[in-house]
Design a protein around this motif. Structure first.
Motif, PDB file in Angstrom:
ATOM      1  N   ASN A 195      18.335  17.435  58.387  1.00  0.00           N
ATOM      2  CA  ASN A 195      19.008  16.482  59.252  1.00  0.00           C
ATOM      3  C   ASN A 195      20.156  16.904  60.151  1.00  0.00           C
ATOM      4  O   ASN A 195      21.343  16.366  60.420  1.00  0.00           O
ATOM      5  CB  ASN A 195      19.818  15.384  58.064  1.00  0.00           C
ATOM      6  N   GLY A 196      20.014  18.077  60.580  1.00  0.00           N
ATOM      7  CA  GLY A 196      21.016  18.795  61.496  1.00  0.00           C
ATOM      8  C   GLY A 196      20.954  18.209  62.643  1.00  0.00           C
ATOM      9  O   GLY A 196      20.226  17.632  63.105  1.00  0.00           O
ATOM     10  N   ILE A 197      21.630  19.008  63.641  1.00  0.00           N
ATOM     11  CA  ILE A 197      21.960  18.737  64.918  1.00  0.00           C
ATOM     12  C   ILE A 197      20.790  18.711  65.918  1.00  0.00           C
ATOM     13  O   ILE A 197      20.443  17.883  66.419  1.00  0.00           O
ATOM     14  CB  ILE A 197      23.299  19.527  65.659  1.00  0.00           C
ATOM     15  N   GLY A 251      23.352  25.331  59.320  1.00  0.00           N
ATOM     16  CA  GLY A 251      23.878  23.875  59.349  1.00  0.00           C
ATOM     17  C   GLY A 251      22.884  23.345  60.332  1.00  0.00           C
ATOM     18  O   GLY A 251      22.345  22.128  60.493  1.00  0.00           O
ATOM     19  N   ILE A 252      22.753  23.978  61.312  1.00  0.00           N
ATOM     20  CA  ILE A 252      22.260  23.553  62.626  1.00  0.00           C
ATOM     21  C   ILE A 252      20.917  23.311  62.569  1.00  0.00           C
ATOM     22  O   ILE A 252      20.196  22.248  62.889  1.00  0.00           O
ATOM     23  CB  ILE A 252      22.482  24.704  63.789  1.00  0.00           C
ATOM     24  N   TYR A 311      29.667  24.748  66.981  1.00  0.00           N
ATOM     25  CA  TYR A 311      29.645  24.260  65.742  1.00  0.00           C
ATOM     26  C   TYR A 311      30.431  24.620  64.439  1.00  0.00           C
ATOM     27  O   TYR A 311      30.870  23.514  63.758  1.00  0.00           O
ATOM     28  CB  TYR A 311      27.972  24.468  65.598  1.00  0.00           C
ATOM     29  N   LEU A 371      27.707  19.453  56.630  1.00  0.00           N
ATOM     30  CA  LEU A 371      27.577  20.286  57.763  1.00  0.00           C
ATOM     31  C   LEU A 371      26.763  19.704  58.853  1.00  0.00           C
ATOM     32  O   LEU A 371      26.307  20.390  59.696  1.00  0.00           O
ATOM     33  CB  LEU A 371      26.973  21.572  57.145  1.00  0.00           C
ATOM     34  N   THR A 372      26.118  18.439  58.601  1.00  0.00           N
ATOM     35  CA  THR A 372      25.490  17.739  59.693  1.00  0.00           C
ATOM     36  C   THR A 372      25.865  16.426  60.042  1.00  0.00           C
ATOM     37  O   THR A 372      25.565  16.055  61.071  1.00  0.00           O
ATOM     38  CB  THR A 372      24.030  17.599  58.820  1.00  0.00           C
ATOM     39  N   HIS A 373      26.768  15.728  59.391  1.00  0.00           N
ATOM     40  CA  HIS A 373      27.330  14.533  59.818  1.00  0.00           C
ATOM     41  C   HIS A 373      28.790  14.760  60.105  1.00  0.00           C
ATOM     42  O   HIS A 373      29.586  15.022  59.051  1.00  0.00           O
ATOM     43  CB  HIS A 373      26.820  13.334  58.969  1.00  0.00           C
ATOM     44  N   GLN A 409      19.128  22.664  59.714  1.00  0.00           N
ATOM     45  CA  GLN A 409      18.680  21.584  58.497  1.00  0.00           C
ATOM     46  C   GLN A 409      17.826  20.216  58.965  1.00  0.00           C
ATOM     47  O   GLN A 409      18.029  20.149  60.161  1.00  0.00           O
ATOM     48  CB  GLN A 409      20.138  20.964  57.820  1.00  0.00           C
ATOM     49  N   SER A 451      18.695  15.849  64.839  1.00  0.00           N
ATOM     50  CA  SER A 451      19.122  14.409  65.217  1.00  0.00           C
ATOM     51  C   SER A 451      18.945  14.490  66.828  1.00  0.00           C
ATOM     52  O   SER A 451      18.472  13.201  67.198  1.00  0.00           O
ATOM     53  CB  SER A 451      20.528  14.619  64.862  1.00  0.00           C
ATOM     54  N   ALA A 475      26.373  29.790  60.411  1.00  0.00           N
ATOM     55  CA  ALA A 475      26.228  28.431  61.373  1.00  0.00           C
ATOM     56  C   ALA A 475      25.010  27.778  61.491  1.00  0.00           C
ATOM     57  O   ALA A 475      24.679  26.815  61.536  1.00  0.00           O
ATOM     58  CB  ALA A 475      26.831  28.720  62.699  1.00  0.00           C
TER      59      ALA A 475
END
Lengths: 262, 280
Positions: free
Chosen positions: B123-125, B118-119, A25, A37-39, B121, B128, B115
């Motif tokens: 709206n993070g991965i 971000g993951i 990531y 950091l997300t899109h 968040q 999603s 890291a």
């Protein structure tokens, strides 16, 4: 039986995804074109440019690497010399030193950190690069000694005596007989010292001052706001560590092959 | 060879100055009050009184212990099967897996924890992905879940490596003996493998619990500014509030708690060993 195998395979795969997701990531988003950091919005090297032109980041990188190298050299030399000296000293002294060495290893890092902070303040030392280096040397030496000691224990004491009987000076006996025998321990000690110093955050964070930061401190202070330059910096670190690790794992294999050919 | 003895002397001076003296400073500060100069040092329990009479601090202590215990339990539950699988893998695969587990520990902890920010968040991965199957978004960042996840992530390699070492040291013929004596696989595991690997689990617990209970950057990064554990309180006292006496007292309390938990863990270990002995 078959089910069990599939289960354990699946379990290990999940674990590896868990381990490597943050690393992948970080690397992926260091190439993102927008400040998110997300899109994902496309490939770019913007954050690398920003990183290389940021004086804070470059000086933090320099501080981290130079301190790691200096701390490794000093702690390896001092740790090895002390370990040899102690192996010839009486048991009581040896035990006392080993017990005291356990403090920085067994104590939570934050306790060691605040104790050093108070020491440097009590002595009136200006906090900065030098205090950080002293602290790193302090917590690295015990690890060097831990990896040198077993090699010294299995060393035949007669060897050095024989060298002295044959007319070698103590210095020669040390350099030509003892050191080569314990070399593997010294090398692995140096390696541990380097990574401990390179990765340290807590102790460095407390004993630094005057605007001197290493990478960890920089990431910690910058993490309050989104800043993909941190990802670029992280990627560089990941690259350095991976290259070092691969080299360490490959060099012995190559050497062995070379040896066979001879 | 006596002439080499003197080589240890400089380091003895060094540890007195950089290890022993700083530890003494913590003790001195913890048992004195702010504003005292060295000449009129006065012994006092006031800092400890302040800590134990304040509900907020006790709450922080309780939360730190719960988080650290949860982290340790999860690390054992996930780390044991992982170590077991690796220990039973074939030669090349085994080396490969151990390397894969070790590599992340060499990469800076701050970098890896950052890291996860971000993951996790909103709206993070992960959210999603959850969104794709019609779930969520689940609030993850700035929760206890995120903090525990960060700790498990950072500390589980130590657990796996410790258990792995104790499993590989085990004499494999013991298992053959057990099956010769009529034990099935489960019995052999419970009666032979598990008890013999307990020392590895114990040292793994030490290596996970100790950093987990004192951690302060994982709660700060993943729990947010409002998420306070005991490590954050210490950081605050030293770097923001400037009350070193109180900060030293809290560190001392934490060190004592860690020592007590280590002692209990070791006692449990011995107790189980005795029980096993009686069963024979």
């Amino acid at each position: 039986m078959k089910n069990k195998k599939i289960f354990s395979k699946l379990f290990m795969i999940c674990l590896m995804i868990f381990f490597y997701m943050p690393i992948v990531y970080t690397v992926v988003f260091s190439f993102n074109s927008k400040k998110s950091l997300t899109h994902w919005s496309g490939f770019s090297l913007t954050w690398y440019e920003k990183m290389f032109s940021s004086r804070d980041m470059m000086s933090a990188l320099w501080t981290t690497i130079s301190i790691a190298i200096l701390a490794t050299i000093i702690s390896t030399v001092v740790g090895t010399i002390t370990a040899i000296g102690l192996s010839k000293s009486n048991k009581v002294l040896k035990n006392i030193v080993e017990r005291i060495n356990d403090f920085p290893i067994m104590n939570p890092e934050i306790v060691t950190a605040i104790s050093l902070l108070m020491l440097f303040s009590a002595l009136g030392v200006q906090k900065g690069y030098i205090t950080m280096l002293l602290a790193h040397v302090m917590f690295c030496i015990p690890y060097v000694m831990l990896s040198v000691n077993p090699k010294l224990r299995s060393l035949d004491p007669n060897l050095a005596d024989a060298a002295l009987d044959l007319g070698a000076t103590p210095w020669q006996a040390l350099i030509k007989v003892i050191i080569p025998q314990i070399m593997p321990g010294i090398v692995s000690g140096a390696l541990v010292a380097f990574t401990m110093s390179f990765d340290d955050f807590i102790i460095s964070y407390f004993v630094t001052g005057n605007g001197v930061s290493n990478i960890s401190i920089l990431v910690y202070t910058m993490s309050k706001r989104i800043n993909p330059s941190i990802n670029a910096l992280s990627t560089i670190i990941i690259l350095i560590i991976t290259v070092v690790l691969v080299l360490i794992n490959i060099i012995p294999v190559l050497k062995k092959r070379g040896g066979v050919k001879e | 060879m006596k002439q080499f003895k003197t080589m240890a002397y400089p380091y003895i001076v060094w540890i007195c100055l950089l290890i022993v003296l700083p530890m003494l400073l913590i003790l001195v500060y913890a048992f004195t009050k702010t504003g005292n100069d060295v000449a009129t040092i006065k012994f006092s329990f006031e800092n400890f009184g302040k800590f134990f009479s304040d509900a907020i601090f006790l709450d922080v202590l309780r939360r730190s212990l719960i988080i650290a215990i949860a982290t340790t339990v999860i690390c054992v539950l996930l780390g044991y099967p992982a170590a077991y699988i690796i220990a039973n893998a074939e030669g090349r695969k085994k080396v490969m897996l151990i390397l894969l587990i070790t590599i992340p520990t060499w990469i800076n902890m701050l970098v890896r924890t950052y890291a996860w920010m971000g993951i996790l968040q909103d709206n993070g991965i992960i959210n999603s992905l959850l969104g794709l199957i019609g779930l969520g978004p689940v609030k993850m960042i700035h929760t206890s879940f995120a903090v525990i996840l960060g700790m498990v992530y950072n500390f589980i390699p130590f657990m796996i490596l410790q258990i792995y070492t104790s499993l590989t040291k085990m004499d494999k013929s013991l298992l053959e003996a057990a099956s010769d004596l009529g034990a099935n696989k489960v019995q052999a595991f419970l009666r032979v493998t598990l008890p013999l690997s307990i020392p590895g689990v114990i040292s793994g617990i030490t290596l996970v619990f100790l950093p987990a209970v004192s951690s302060f950057f994982i709660p700060k990064l993943l729990g947010g500014g409002q998420y306070v554990l005991i490590g954050n309180v210490i950081e605050n006292q030293f770097l923001t509030a400037g009350d070193w006496n109180f900060g030293s007292a809290i560190s001392l309390i934490m060190a004592v708690i860690i020592m007590i938990s280590m002692y209990i863990t070791k006692k449990i270990d011995k107790g189980e060993a005795m029980e096993g002995g009686e069963r024979k």
